[in-house]
Scaffold this active site. Structure first.
Site, PDB file in Angstrom:
ATOM      1  N   ARG A  51       3.971  11.138  -4.449  1.00 23.54           N
ATOM      2  CA  ARG A  51       3.801  10.868  -3.025  1.00 23.54           C
ATOM      3  C   ARG A  51       2.733  11.768  -2.418  1.00 23.54           C
ATOM      4  O   ARG A  51       2.282  12.726  -3.037  1.00 23.54           O
ATOM      5  CB  ARG A  51       5.110  11.001  -2.265  1.00 23.54           C
ATOM      6  N   GLY A  52       2.350  11.440  -1.183  1.00 26.74           N
ATOM      7  CA  GLY A  52       1.251  12.125  -0.520  1.00 26.74           C
ATOM      8  C   GLY A  52      -0.015  11.342  -0.812  1.00 26.74           C
ATOM      9  O   GLY A  52      -0.338  11.097  -1.974  1.00 26.74           O
ATOM     10  N   ASP A 199      -2.209   9.566   6.126  1.00 26.63           N
ATOM     11  CA  ASP A 199      -2.293   8.584   5.037  1.00 26.63           C
ATOM     12  C   ASP A 199      -3.499   7.688   5.202  1.00 26.63           C
ATOM     13  O   ASP A 199      -4.036   7.160   4.233  1.00 26.63           O
ATOM     14  CB  ASP A 199      -1.014   7.766   4.962  1.00 26.63           C
TER      15      ASP A 199
END
Lengths: 300, 300
Positions: A51-52, A199
Site C-alpha cells: 500500500r501507499g 494518491d
C-alpha cells in the site's frame, strides 16, 4: 526506513519472483511473501499487503516484469498491464509506471530485460524520492519535533499500525489518536502544521488521499494551521484538470464491520466505505516534493 | 426502545438489586447483569456497561438507593454519593441526580424508601424525556427520513454497536461510516441536518459530548448544515458559565490500542484518548429538549 518493503529476487530473464513485506500484518508480525504472477501482485495490492501510492507504482512495475518473463506475446504483457491498471484506480503512480512501460513495450528489443531494468529504476527512484520527501519535513527535523499526533486511520488502521510504528522506529515522539480526536488536537495542542500524503494530484492541485484527509483539511483551515501534502512528482497527474475527475475506490463493508474477523457492528448493516477523499486545492498550503516545495497557485 | 436498559428488582426496603443491560456486549449479545452495591454500579458505569448521560443519571440514583438500603448512617449514603459523583465527571445528569438526592438525605424521614421512590421517579422522567426528544427529530419523522449516516465512534464503537443498531431496530434506514468519512458525507450526500447528544451543557450553550462532536460541528458549519443538540433539560448545568469549566474525562490507552484484547497498535505507544470534547455555542443551531426547541442566544 530500516526494512525493505519490496525486492526482486531470482533470475533476470526468467523465474524471477518478488518478495514483499505484508503490511497488513504490521506491527504484530513482520511477514514476507513471494509474488510469482501479475495476478498475485494485483491481489496483494487489492488486499493492501502492498500500500501507499508510490509503492503501488513500484509493485505494478514488478508485476509487469513478472508477466514479461513468461509472456509469449506482447498481448500477454498488455493484459497484465490492463489488470494492474484496474487494481487501485485512485493511485496515480500506477499510471506513471504504466506510461513508462508502454513506451518500452512499443519497441521490439528484449522486452523482459528492458522491463525489469525499468522496474528496478522505478524502485530506485521511488526510494530516493521518498527519502528526500520524508527527510525534509520529519526525519531530518526530528530533533526539533516535540510530538507527532498520528490518527489511527480507520478502517484498516494504517496510522496506528504503520505511521505510528515507523515514527517510533525512527525515534520520533508520537501520540496515537482516534480519527475523531483531530478537531480537539488542532484546537488545543498548539500544532504547528499538518502533513498528509497523496494518491493523485490533479493539475489544479486538488488532491486524492486516504479518507479523512478532507476532514483534517477543513479543521486545519478553521484553526489557521498550515496544511502540507508530501508526495513525489510521480503523484501529479498532468492529464486531469481537477479532483472531480479522480475515481474514488469504494471498498468492502466488511472492512468496517469486522476487525480480524470479529464483528464490531450489526450484521449486514449498510456501510459507505470510500478508501480516499478529495481535498480541494484551496485547503493546501503547499506541496512537499523531491524537487522542492511548491506553493500556490497550482494552475500551471 | 423495545428493550429495557435498567430496572430495579427485589425488595423495597432491603435486598434490592438493579438489573442492567450490558451495553458493551451489544449488538453481538444481549446480556443482563445484576448490580448489588454502589461500588458495582460505579464500576459498571466506568466500564461503559451503562452509558449515555441520562441513563448514567438514573444508574446513579439506583446506586444511591442500593447504598441507602444497607447504610447504618447518613455518612454511608454520602460516601456512596461521593463515589458516584467521581465516576464520570463530564456527565451533568449525575449531578442533577445527586442534587435531588441530597435534598432527601437532608431530611429525617425513612431515607431508603424516599430515595428509592426518587430513583424510580428519575427513571420514569428519563424515559419520558428521552422518548419526547427522540420522537421529535427521528422516530416520529421516520417516514420522511431517507437515510441516517451514523459514525462508528471510535474507540468503543457506540455508533456502530448502539446507534446504528437501535435505528435498524426502529426500522429507520441507516448507513454506517468510519468517523473520518464525516467530511465527505457532509460535502457530498445532501445531508439536511446533524444531530448529536450532550453530556453537559454550560449556561452559554457550550456543549460537552462524545469525542468527535466538535469535528462534526466544524464540518457542519463549513457546509452550512444545521447542527442540533438533542438532550433532556437535566443536561443543562446552571452552575457553570462556559464549556472550559467542564472536566473532560481521559480514558485508558488500551481502549485505542486493543479491540477485544487484540492489539491493533504498537505495544506501549502513547495515546491521547479523551472521551468527550467541547463544542462552542456558535456552532449550535438549536437544542432539542423535552420542553421544545431552544434557539440562540443561549445566554439566559
Amino acid at each position: 526506513m530500516s526494512f525493505s518493503t519490496i525486492a526482486w529476487e531470482g533470475g533476470i530473464t526468467s523465474k524471477g519472483k518478488v518478495k514483499i513485506l505484508d503490511q497488513t500484518m504490521l506491527p504484530n508480525s513482520v511477514c514476507y511473501k513471494y509474488i510469482h504472477t501479475p495476478l498475485e501482485m494485483s491481489e496483494a495490492i487489492q488486499a493492501l499487503k502492498i500500500r501507499g501510492a508510490p509503492l503501488i507504482g513500484v509493485a505494478t512495475a514488478y508485476g509487469i516484469a513478472l508477466a514479461s518473463q513468461k509472456a509469449k506475446s506482447k498481448k500477454e504483457i498488455e493484459s497484465a498491464m490492463e489488470l494492474l491498471a484496474n487494481t487501485r484506480k485512485t493511485a496515480y503512480n500506477v499510471f506513471s509506471t504504466l506510461n513508462r512501460m508502454k513506451k518500452i513495450v512499443g519497441t521490439d528489443y528484449n522486452l523482459s530485460l528492458l522491463i525489469l531494468e525499468e522496474a528496478h529504476k522505478i524502485k530506485q527512484e521511488d526510494e530516493l524520492l521518498c527519502q528526500k520527501i520524508g527527510d525534509a519535513p520529519i526525519y531530518l527535523a526530528k530533533e526539533k519535533i516535540k510530538m507527532v499526533y498520528a490518527a489511527e486511520t480507520r478502517p484498516l488502521l494504517q496510522g496506528a499500525r504503520l505511521t505510528a510504528w515507523e515514527l517510533t522506529q525512527a525515534g520520533i515522539p508520537v501520540t496515537l489518536i482516534c480519527d475523531s480526536v483531530k478537531g480537539v488536537i488542532l484546537r488545543d495542542k498548539k500544532v504547528d502544521f499538518c502533513i498528509v500524503g497523496a494518491d493523485r494530484i490533479a493539475k489544479n492541485g486538488d488532491t486524492a488521499n486516504k479518507i479523512g484527509t478532507y476532514t483534517l483539511a477543513v479543521l486545519a483551515k478553521r484553526h489557521n494551521i498550515p496544511f502540507y501534502v508530501a508526495a513525489p512528482y510521480t503523484t501529479f497527474d498532468p492529464t486531469i484538470e481537477s479532483g472531480d475527475q479522480i475515481p474514488i475506490e469504494l471498498r468492502s463493508a466488511d472492512e468496517v464491520r469486522e476487525i480480524r474477523n470479529f464483528e464490531i457492528a450489526p450484521k449486514n448493516i449498510e456501510v459507505f466505505n470510500p478508501a480516499f477523499d478529495i481535498t480541494p486545492n484551496e485547503y493546501i498550503t503547499a506541496f512537499i516534493t523531491e524537487k522542492g516545495i511548491i506553493y500556490p497557485p497550482f494552475y500551471d
